[in-house]
Design an enzyme around this catalytic site. Structure first.
Site, PDB file in Angstrom:
ATOM      1  N   ASP A   1      -7.626  10.073  27.175  1.00 55.47           N
ATOM      2  CA  ASP A   1      -8.045  11.052  28.176  1.00 55.47           C
ATOM      3  C   ASP A   1      -9.515  10.957  28.537  1.00 55.47           C
ATOM      4  O   ASP A   1     -10.373  10.724  27.689  1.00 55.47           O
ATOM      5  CB  ASP A   1      -7.737  12.474  27.684  1.00 55.47           C
ATOM      6  CG  ASP A   1      -6.254  12.765  27.759  1.00 55.47           C
ATOM      7  OD1 ASP A   1      -5.682  12.615  28.853  1.00 55.47           O
ATOM      8  OD2 ASP A   1      -5.656  13.116  26.719  1.00 55.47           O
TER       9      ASP A   1
ATOM     10  N   GLU B   1       4.636  18.610  32.746  1.00 55.92           N
ATOM     11  CA  GLU B   1       4.293  18.009  31.459  1.00 55.92           C
ATOM     12  C   GLU B   1       3.434  19.011  30.720  1.00 55.92           C
ATOM     13  O   GLU B   1       2.344  19.353  31.180  1.00 55.92           O
ATOM     14  CB  GLU B   1       3.449  16.752  31.647  1.00 55.92           C
ATOM     15  CG  GLU B   1       4.166  15.563  32.185  1.00 55.92           C
ATOM     16  CD  GLU B   1       3.194  14.385  32.334  1.00 55.92           C
ATOM     17  OE1 GLU B   1       2.084  14.419  31.755  1.00 55.92           O
ATOM     18  OE2 GLU B   1       3.553  13.450  33.038  1.00 55.92           O
TER      19      GLU B   1
END
Lengths: 262, 406
Positions: free
Chosen positions: A59, A48
């Site tokens: 995140d 990814e």
């Protein structure tokens, strides 16, 4: 090679696929290319490639800091395609993981076109749900890219079914309610979520959020088709390329030693 | 028309105002915003909820707020000016309207923990206040930069029992505080309500926050008709995220002859690049859960906003404002830090009212707009908050501690 080939190949070996994440441009453009090559050589079936974004709400601190570092070093969106092309050239397979605003700004169709041209296979969209994805559905069809939407422990049955219908390649199941970041134990919510998702689709299911060791990978490989590792690779990349290789090798061993779910 | 009556200006079922709004959030939050939307849909039609909300507005917040004519200030604007006195509400700004509504909803949903973001600290103080009143646990995220320039509000929140968490990521201002609140919400969504402070974010926030603030416009319309005998030529409000503006605009939105004017933070001027004029100078994008105008670079990276007013220092704006701009129903223009500070001093000196620096942007907008309306013109300016919290900024800006004069 498409995403479904990646998962069939792993399935043919009776194992889960290993999916490793790094932000493009971390620690530098060339540095990230080198790390991706190492991840591929050491056992990642799929990588990814993250697009560093100024406001990464999904995140935790590790990936936030990496994205900030990449951006302050001058990372531009066009560099993403360069990194994806490097992965393809190295014989790897890449999907992009990105918040949606940079794609909107670039132009959804243009982004899909340039990603496909670089050899990318699809996009994982952490803050784009199928409800808002009409443009992306059209662009991904037009350029032959796969769409990986996310499902979460809080998703209803209706939403899981709808999200699975909108996805192609594989589905991303978030193991915990929370943001990215390495955790010590695999969430108990993950196997339950994967079981619920299987009621609705035959698509491969990747499980991510919080995975950092071969032992955890083995546990997840016991019930999922793909094991997704992000923050742990970012931390390793912060140390050395040798650390990246060692982590990938440990995880690759893990996905080949699946333990039956308890 | 009641405060919660659905209007022809409401978004579609998924929160779209034309192409704006919607839900650009992680799947993990969809269940929470769905639950919130469903609960709000029930609550807005439930007399028990509506009456309890009205009771708190009256008996706790002190509504209705006054509409005060400002004749000496008006001499400088060249037209008649009335001020909607949201500064007189408990906690000193319009923010209390929304927090009381959402805190009641939190109770209704059976949640015990409230999180909020704050820029200047007004929303954080209001949230901490509502949580103290209703017995809810409160955590406020505040950019580290803002905790320094609004230290008094940090102390207020702590006194009210809230935990204040300084946010050290990104630009360490309001947008990063929202990011951190969203991260907390994803992780703790079962027991936590995110009490968003402006009419932005994913559906149902833009609709719901606007409705809680519609009381401003409803009162202002009645008051100006009673006091001046006619509707104003324009309603003027400052726009950061846009909650006070959307609240007062809605009272007049169906009065086609009333101009709706939003005044944005022009910082050091648009040419300087150091500003927060999202609607004037931004481009379409998704930030914090909705499509709207945002300040971003060519790569879609969100850029930092700059304003002397911490409460307007935000690179996004509520989606309904983007819609009102596009359809031409509202107009938006910026005023600079200097123009806002001049208006801040002018209102203080001429009328004995110290406005918030946020609201001073609306006043500066009125000074610009006034001459074109002439002495028979009539402006209603939303004085969204009081300026006590801004004294530190004013002391530095005008050198007041050294015998300076504003």
């Amino acid at each position: 090679m498409s995403l479904s080939d990646v998962f069939s190949a792993a399935r043919a070996e009776s194992r889960a696929a290993l999916i490793g994440y790094l932000p493009a441009g971390f620690p530098t453009i060339e540095g990230s290319k080198a790390h991706f090559r190492s991840m591929i050589e050491s056992g990642c079936d799929l990588v990814e490639v993250g697009l560093p974004f100024s406001d990464p709400v999904m995140d935790g601190p590790t990936i936030q800091a990496a994205a900030e570092q990449a951006l302050s070093a001058g990372f531009r969106v066009r560099d993403l395609f360069d990194v994806v092309a490097a992965v393809s050239d190295a014989g790897g397979r890449a999907v992009v993981m990105t918040y949606w605003n940079p794609v909107l700004r670039y132009g959804v169709d243009a982004f899909a076109r340039d990603l496909a041209a670089a050899g990318g296979l699809g996009i994982i969209t952490p803050d784009l749900v199928p409800d808002e994805a009409d443009d992306w559905m059209a662009a991904s069809e037009a350029h032959g890219l796969d769409r990986t939407f996310l499902v979460a422990p809080s998703s209803t049955e209706e939403r899981i079914a709808m999200t699975a219908r909108a996805s192609s390649g594989f589905l991303y199941a978030t193991a915990v309610m929370g943001v990215t970041g390495a955790r010590d134990v695999v969430s108990s919510a993950a196997p339950a979520l994967v079981a619920r998702v299987r009621e609705h689709t035959t698509l491969p299911i990747g499980v991510g959020l919080g995975v950092r060791s071969g032992a955890q990978a083995a546990e997840i490989a016991g019930f999922a088709d793909g094991v997704i590792v992000g923050s742990a690779f970012v931390s390793a990349a912060g140390e050395s390329d040798a650390a990246v290789r060692a982590l990938a090798a440990d995880l690759a061993k893990g996905v080949r030693s699946a333990v039956a779910p308890v | 028309m009641g405060q919660f009556t659905p209007t022809p200006h409401d978004p579609d079922a998924r929160g779209h105002f034309g192409p704006w709004g919607g839900r650009f959030v992680p799947e993990a939050l969809i269940a929470a915003v769905d639950e919130l939307a469903a609960e709000y849909d029930k609550a807005r039609l439930d007399p028990e909820f509506v009456n309890e909300f009205k009771r708190l507005l009256r008996d706790f917040a002190g509504r209705p707020s006054l509409l005060t004519e400002a004749p000496k200030f008006a001499e400088h604007a060249g037209t008649r000016v009335w001020l909607k006195r949201e500064d007189l509400n408990h906690t000193g700004s319009h923010k209390i309207n929304n927090v009381l509504g959402q805190a009641l909803l939190t109770k209704r949903m059976g949640k015990q923990r409230v999180i909020a973001e704050t820029g200047a600290g007004q929303h954080g103080v209001a949230t901490a206040t509502a949580c103290a009143l209703l017995g809810l646990d409160c955590v406020v995220y505040m950019g580290e930069v803002d905790t320094e320039r609004q230290a008094l509000n940090v102390a207020r929140m702590r006194l009210l029992g809230a935990e204040v968490i300084p946010v050290k990521s990104g630009s360490r201002t309001l947008k990063d505080a929202i990011n951190e609140a969203l991260r907390d919400w994803v992780a703790n969504v079962d027991e936590t309500h995110y009490l968003l402070g402006t009419a932005a974010g994913p559906h149902p926030f833009p609709l719901m926050v606007r409705d809680f603030h519609r009381i401003i416009g409803i009162e202002a319309r009645e008051q100006i008709l009673e006091k001046a005998g006619r509707l104003p030529d324009a309603v003027v409000a400052c726009v950061g995220g846009g909650s006070n503006a959307i609240g007062i605009f809605h009272g007049f939105i169906d009065d086609a002859d009333v101009r709706l004017v939003g005044v944005e933070p022009g910082g050091s001027g648009l040419d300087s690049g150091s500003h927060g004029a999202t609607l004037t100078a931004g481009t379409p994008g998704s930030l914090h859960g909705a499509m709207s105008y945002v300040m971003q670079d060519d790569d879609g990276q969100i850029t930092e906003a700059h304003s002397i007013s911490a409460g307007l220092d935000y690179p996004g704006v509520g989606p309904e404002h983007s819609h009102l701009k596009d359809i031409g129903r509202a107009e938006y223009f910026p005023v600079t830090d200097a123009e806002a500070m001049e208006a801040f001093a002018l209102l203080s000196r001429t009328e004995g009212i110290i406005p918030a620096i946020e609201s001073s942007h609306a006043l500066a907008g009125a000074l610009k707009l006034g001459p074109s309306l002439g002495p028979d013109g009539l402006l209603v300016v939303n004085l969204s908050g009081r300026g006590d919290k801004d004294m530190d900024t004013a002391v530095k800006y005008f050198g007041l501690a050294d015998g300076g004069q504003a």
